[in-house]
Design a protein around this motif. Structure first.
Motif, mmCIF file in Angstrom:
data_model
loop_
_atom_site.group_PDB
_atom_site.id
_atom_site.type_symbol
_atom_site.label_atom_id
_atom_site.label_comp_id
_atom_site.label_asym_id
_atom_site.label_seq_id
_atom_site.Cartn_x
_atom_site.Cartn_y
_atom_site.Cartn_z
ATOM 1 N N PRO A 1 -8.609 65.379 -15.739
ATOM 2 C CA PRO A 1 -7.743 65.271 -16.907
ATOM 3 C C PRO A 1 -7.882 66.471 -17.830
ATOM 4 O O PRO A 1 -8.936 67.078 -17.901
ATOM 5 C CB PRO A 1 -8.208 63.990 -17.595
ATOM 6 C CG PRO A 1 -9.595 63.785 -17.106
ATOM 7 C CD PRO A 1 -9.679 64.406 -15.736
ATOM 8 N N GLU A 2 -6.802 66.762 -18.530
ATOM 9 C CA GLU A 2 -6.827 67.842 -19.516
ATOM 10 C C GLU A 2 -7.066 67.248 -20.893
ATOM 11 O O GLU A 2 -6.683 66.130 -21.180
ATOM 12 C CB GLU A 2 -5.483 68.577 -19.505
ATOM 13 C CG GLU A 2 -5.208 69.284 -18.196
ATOM 14 C CD GLU A 2 -3.825 69.902 -18.169
ATOM 15 O OE1 GLU A 2 -3.162 69.977 -19.211
ATOM 16 O OE2 GLU A 2 -3.414 70.311 -17.086
ATOM 17 N N GLY A 3 -7.688 68.003 -21.747
ATOM 18 C CA GLY A 3 -7.830 67.597 -23.135
ATOM 19 C C GLY A 3 -8.929 66.596 -23.413
ATOM 20 O O GLY A 3 -8.801 65.766 -24.293
ATOM 21 N N GLY A 4 -9.994 66.622 -22.662
ATOM 22 C CA GLY A 4 -11.113 65.736 -22.952
ATOM 23 C C GLY A 4 -11.166 64.522 -22.061
ATOM 24 O O GLY A 4 -10.488 64.438 -21.048
ATOM 25 N N ASP A 5 -11.987 63.575 -22.481
ATOM 26 C CA ASP A 5 -12.189 62.367 -21.696
ATOM 27 C C ASP A 5 -10.972 61.453 -21.762
ATOM 28 O O ASP A 5 -10.426 61.208 -22.837
ATOM 29 C CB ASP A 5 -13.411 61.606 -22.197
ATOM 30 C CG ASP A 5 -14.705 62.337 -21.876
ATOM 31 O OD1 ASP A 5 -14.729 63.093 -20.890
ATOM 32 O OD2 ASP A 5 -15.685 62.141 -22.616
ATOM 33 N N ILE A 6 -10.606 60.946 -20.616
ATOM 34 C CA ILE A 6 -9.522 59.979 -20.539
ATOM 35 C C ILE A 6 -10.162 58.601 -20.467
ATOM 36 O O ILE A 6 -11.065 58.367 -19.669
ATOM 37 C CB ILE A 6 -8.634 60.224 -19.306
ATOM 38 C CG1 ILE A 6 -8.093 61.658 -19.306
ATOM 39 C CG2 ILE A 6 -7.505 59.212 -19.246
ATOM 40 C CD1 ILE A 6 -7.285 62.036 -20.522
ATOM 41 N N THR A 7 -9.702 57.716 -21.304
ATOM 42 C CA THR A 7 -10.239 56.363 -21.356
ATOM 43 C C THR A 7 -9.109 55.366 -21.145
ATOM 44 O O THR A 7 -7.925 55.732 -21.158
ATOM 45 C CB THR A 7 -10.891 56.085 -22.725
ATOM 46 O OG1 THR A 7 -9.867 56.095 -23.722
ATOM 47 C CG2 THR A 7 -11.965 57.112 -23.054
ATOM 48 N N ALA A 8 -9.465 54.101 -21.004
ATOM 49 C CA ALA A 8 -8.464 53.048 -20.873
ATOM 50 C C ALA A 8 -7.575 52.988 -22.115
ATOM 51 O O ALA A 8 -6.423 52.580 -22.038
ATOM 52 C CB ALA A 8 -9.146 51.705 -20.643
ATOM 53 N N GLY A 9 -8.088 53.428 -23.241
ATOM 54 C CA GLY A 9 -7.322 53.391 -24.481
ATOM 55 C C GLY A 9 -6.376 54.552 -24.698
ATOM 56 O O GLY A 9 -5.454 54.460 -25.504
#
Length: 120
Positions: A34-42
């Protein structure tokens, strides 16, 4: 004599290549980063994660003319949204897709969250 062998062998090679279709090697792609940091369920969205996931895991078979195109053709977010129930069932419920491999627990979690968030 060499031409006769080639005429016989070439169609066999083409047949073998078409029969292998989308095998395990094609379905086992590297998990998209993913781009732009951590991807979370939120915060998972099509643009920051799901689009790349589907492109890397589905597009090799579910493209125009691909071996899986008779079931569904991946052509961007609208094709996913209009087939979301079928995709969700095949990937998250019956886990029959991707053929010859499976999604990681994290990929499943994020894809499920994306569906639950109404596919932003």
């Amino acid at each position: 004599m060499k031409r006769n062998r080639l005429t016989f062998i070439l169609p066999l090679l083409l047949l073998a290549a078409s029969l292998t279709g989308c095998g395990k090697d094609q379905a086992e792609n590297v998990e998209p980063k993913p781009e732009g940091g951590d991807i979370t369920a939120g915060n998972v969205s099509y643009s920051n994660y799901v689009g790349k996931l589907l492109e890397s895991r589905c597009n090799s078979c579910h493209n125009v003319g691909g071996s899986g195109s008779s079931k569904w053709t991946f052509s961007g977010i609208e094709s996913v949204k209009s087939n979301s129930d079928r995709i969700k069932n095949a990937v998250l419920v019956t886990m029959t897709m991707p053929m010859g491999s499976s999604l990681s627990a994290k990929e499943k979690e994020l894809l499920d969250a994306w569906f639950k968030r109404n596919m932003p």
